[in-house]
Scaffold this active site. Structure first.
Site, PDB file in Angstrom:
ATOM      1  N   GLY A  48      70.292  19.633  81.187  1.00  0.00           N
ATOM      2  CA  GLY A  48      71.543  20.099  80.574  1.00  0.00           C
ATOM      3  C   GLY A  48      72.666  19.115  80.791  1.00  0.00           C
ATOM      4  O   GLY A  48      73.778  19.492  81.192  1.00  0.00           O
ATOM      5  N   ALA A  49      72.387  17.825  80.491  1.00  0.00           N
ATOM      6  CA  ALA A  49      73.374  16.776  80.792  1.00  0.00           C
ATOM      7  C   ALA A  49      74.180  16.359  79.562  1.00  0.00           C
ATOM      8  O   ALA A  49      74.939  15.394  79.614  1.00  0.00           O
ATOM      9  CB  ALA A  49      72.679  15.560  81.390  1.00  0.00           C
ATOM     10  N   ARG A  75      76.516  18.201  78.121  1.00  0.00           N
ATOM     11  CA  ARG A  75      77.881  18.761  78.152  1.00  0.00           C
ATOM     12  C   ARG A  75      78.215  19.220  79.572  1.00  0.00           C
ATOM     13  O   ARG A  75      77.340  19.318  80.421  1.00  0.00           O
ATOM     14  CB  ARG A  75      77.982  19.966  77.202  1.00  0.00           C
ATOM     15  CG  ARG A  75      77.784  19.632  75.755  1.00  0.00           C
ATOM     16  CD  ARG A  75      77.977  20.841  74.843  1.00  0.00           C
ATOM     17  NE  ARG A  75      76.869  21.781  74.883  1.00  0.00           N
ATOM     18  CZ  ARG A  75      76.958  23.029  75.337  1.00  0.00           C
ATOM     19  NH1 ARG A  75      78.106  23.504  75.789  1.00  0.00           N
ATOM     20  NH2 ARG A  75      75.906  23.829  75.348  1.00  0.00           N
ATOM     21  N   ASP A 122      63.683  21.828  75.935  1.00  0.00           N
ATOM     22  CA  ASP A 122      64.164  23.142  76.378  1.00  0.00           C
ATOM     23  C   ASP A 122      63.511  23.418  77.720  1.00  0.00           C
ATOM     24  O   ASP A 122      62.276  23.506  77.807  1.00  0.00           O
ATOM     25  CB  ASP A 122      63.757  24.187  75.323  1.00  0.00           C
ATOM     26  CG  ASP A 122      64.253  25.585  75.664  1.00  0.00           C
ATOM     27  OD1 ASP A 122      64.529  25.863  76.856  1.00  0.00           O
ATOM     28  OD2 ASP A 122      64.361  26.408  74.743  1.00  0.00           O
ATOM     29  N   VAL A 123      64.330  23.583  78.750  1.00  0.00           N
ATOM     30  CA  VAL A 123      63.756  23.747  80.099  1.00  0.00           C
ATOM     31  C   VAL A 123      62.900  25.012  80.215  1.00  0.00           C
ATOM     32  O   VAL A 123      62.068  25.116  81.111  1.00  0.00           O
ATOM     33  CB  VAL A 123      64.847  23.752  81.202  1.00  0.00           C
ATOM     34  CG1 VAL A 123      65.546  22.405  81.282  1.00  0.00           C
ATOM     35  CG2 VAL A 123      65.843  24.896  81.017  1.00  0.00           C
ATOM     36  N   ASN A 168      70.322  21.765  86.453  1.00  0.00           N
ATOM     37  CA  ASN A 168      71.682  22.194  86.081  1.00  0.00           C
ATOM     38  C   ASN A 168      71.699  23.103  84.862  1.00  0.00           C
ATOM     39  O   ASN A 168      72.576  23.976  84.763  1.00  0.00           O
ATOM     40  CB  ASN A 168      72.534  20.941  85.806  1.00  0.00           C
ATOM     41  CG  ASN A 168      73.805  21.272  85.065  1.00  0.00           C
ATOM     42  OD1 ASN A 168      74.780  21.768  85.653  1.00  0.00           O
ATOM     43  ND2 ASN A 168      73.822  21.025  83.753  1.00  0.00           N
ATOM     44  N   SER A 207      75.814  29.420  91.460  1.00  0.00           N
ATOM     45  CA  SER A 207      77.164  29.857  91.069  1.00  0.00           C
ATOM     46  C   SER A 207      77.702  30.829  92.114  1.00  0.00           C
ATOM     47  O   SER A 207      76.935  31.553  92.762  1.00  0.00           O
ATOM     48  CB  SER A 207      77.106  30.572  89.721  1.00  0.00           C
ATOM     49  OG  SER A 207      78.330  31.234  89.473  1.00  0.00           O
ATOM     50  N   TYR A 229      72.672  37.092  84.718  1.00  0.00           N
ATOM     51  CA  TYR A 229      73.071  35.757  85.193  1.00  0.00           C
ATOM     52  C   TYR A 229      73.190  35.726  86.726  1.00  0.00           C
ATOM     53  O   TYR A 229      72.679  34.822  87.390  1.00  0.00           O
ATOM     54  CB  TYR A 229      74.403  35.396  84.538  1.00  0.00           C
ATOM     55  CG  TYR A 229      74.987  34.061  84.922  1.00  0.00           C
ATOM     56  CD1 TYR A 229      74.498  32.876  84.373  1.00  0.00           C
ATOM     57  CD2 TYR A 229      76.055  33.974  85.822  1.00  0.00           C
ATOM     58  CE1 TYR A 229      75.047  31.645  84.711  1.00  0.00           C
ATOM     59  CE2 TYR A 229      76.612  32.749  86.161  1.00  0.00           C
ATOM     60  CZ  TYR A 229      76.112  31.582  85.605  1.00  0.00           C
ATOM     61  OH  TYR A 229      76.659  30.368  85.948  1.00  0.00           O
TER      62      TYR A 229
END
Ligand code: NAP
Length: 274
Positions: free
Chosen positions: A39-40, A42, A90-91, A117, A169, A182
């Protein structure tokens, strides 16, 4: 120049020279390390990839759909001391993660540092959350962690001081209204990280978690203004994080300085309680 000002001048020159040199040395500790950032294209992932590039790393810029942005990140890195390649995938899909790994191995060889990430939100009150909403977030935020760690695992263990860095998070610590799915994935990373840290410890490689607070990215931009104001009231430092507040900590975890730190959760949240 009097003798005393000359001494002060020399002392300042010496100190500044040393600190500038050691700062550069520390930054360049990532030289020739191969760092894969999921996910690098953005947000936080982009910041991490560019920071690694500044440290001279070989950087793999993974993305799912933002192709143009991913190529922009690659170009920024290639203009500096680092070398970058883009790898779509797509991870949540193991075959795509395997292709991403194959691109990495073909370009740079083994992975030294993996930053998990990539992550998504599908926010709803639990009373309105469907099983589909739940599963989608699990597939990306936890399934993706499994897939990416699985394909890189042997490399990280065999690397000289390999690194696994998982982006969690503060929501995984506190919970958050409308984010049961999440928050569950982000808490799940604590147990995963701790366990992998134990299993890799004999190889001299480490696994750690970074748990950012609320960071100014596209993800936070989807939060309504009224909710943002409520969040801000709970942040002692009285501001949302900038991407740079997070990337320095991740770069530290990737470098040699953090060799004796493993299985930890580093909260970077402006002083929020949890
Ligand atoms: P963002 O701005 O929405 O960017 C998400 C990145 O992840 C994009 O590059 C996106 O790529 C990629 N991505 C999404 N799904 C993917 C998938 N299935 N496979 C591969 N890549 C995928 O998010 P962010 O705010 O930077 O968040 C990054 C990480 O930090 C997430 O894990 C998030 O949970 C965590 N975090 C964020 C905050 C915050 O306040 N922003 C706070 C704490 C933790 P494409 O555009 O190509 O799809």
């Amino acid at each position: 120049m009097t003798p005393s000002t000359a001494i002060i001048y020399l002392r300042n020159y010496f100190y500044e020279g040393v600190s500038a040199t050691s700062k550069r040395d520390i930054q360049m500790q990532l030289e020739d390390r191969t760092c894969l950032v999921t996910g690098a294209s953005r947000g936080i992932g982009r910041g991490i990839a560019e920071r690694f590039g500044e440290g001279g790393a070989n950087v793999v810029v993974n993305y799912r759909s933002s192709e143009d942005e991913a190529h922009e990140v690659k170009e920024v890195i290639n203009e500096g001391p680092g070398t970058a390649v883009v790898a779509q995938g797509d991870v949540a899909k193991m075959d795509e993660v395997q292709s991403m790994y194959d691109v990495t191995a073909g370009e740079f060889g083994q992975v030294d540092v993996l930053v998990n990430n990539a992550g998504i939100t599908v926010d709803k009150k639990f009373s309105e959350m469907t099983r589909e909403d739940w599963d989608r977030v699990m597939e990306v935020n936890l399934g993706g962690i499994f897939n990416c760690t699985k394909v890189c695992y042997d490399d990280i263990r065999e690397a000289h001081e390999g690194r696994l860095i998982n982006i969690s998070s503060v929501v995984g610590q506190q919970g958050n209204y409308g984010q049961a799915n999440y928050a569950t994935t982000k808490s799940g990373l604590f147990g995963f990280t701790r366990t992998i840290a134990l299993e890799m410890a004999r190889d001299g490689s480490t696994a750690n978690c970074v748990a950012p607070g609320f960071v100014e990215t596209d993800m936070l931009a989807t939060v309504p203004e009224r909710v943002r104001e409520g969040i801000l009231e709970r942040i002692p430092l009285d501001r949302f994080a900038e991407v740079e507040d997070i990337t320095g900590i991740v770069a530290f975890l990737a470098r040699e300085e953090s060799s004796y730190m493993t299985g930890q959760v580093l909260g970077v949240n402006g002083g929020m309680e949890w």
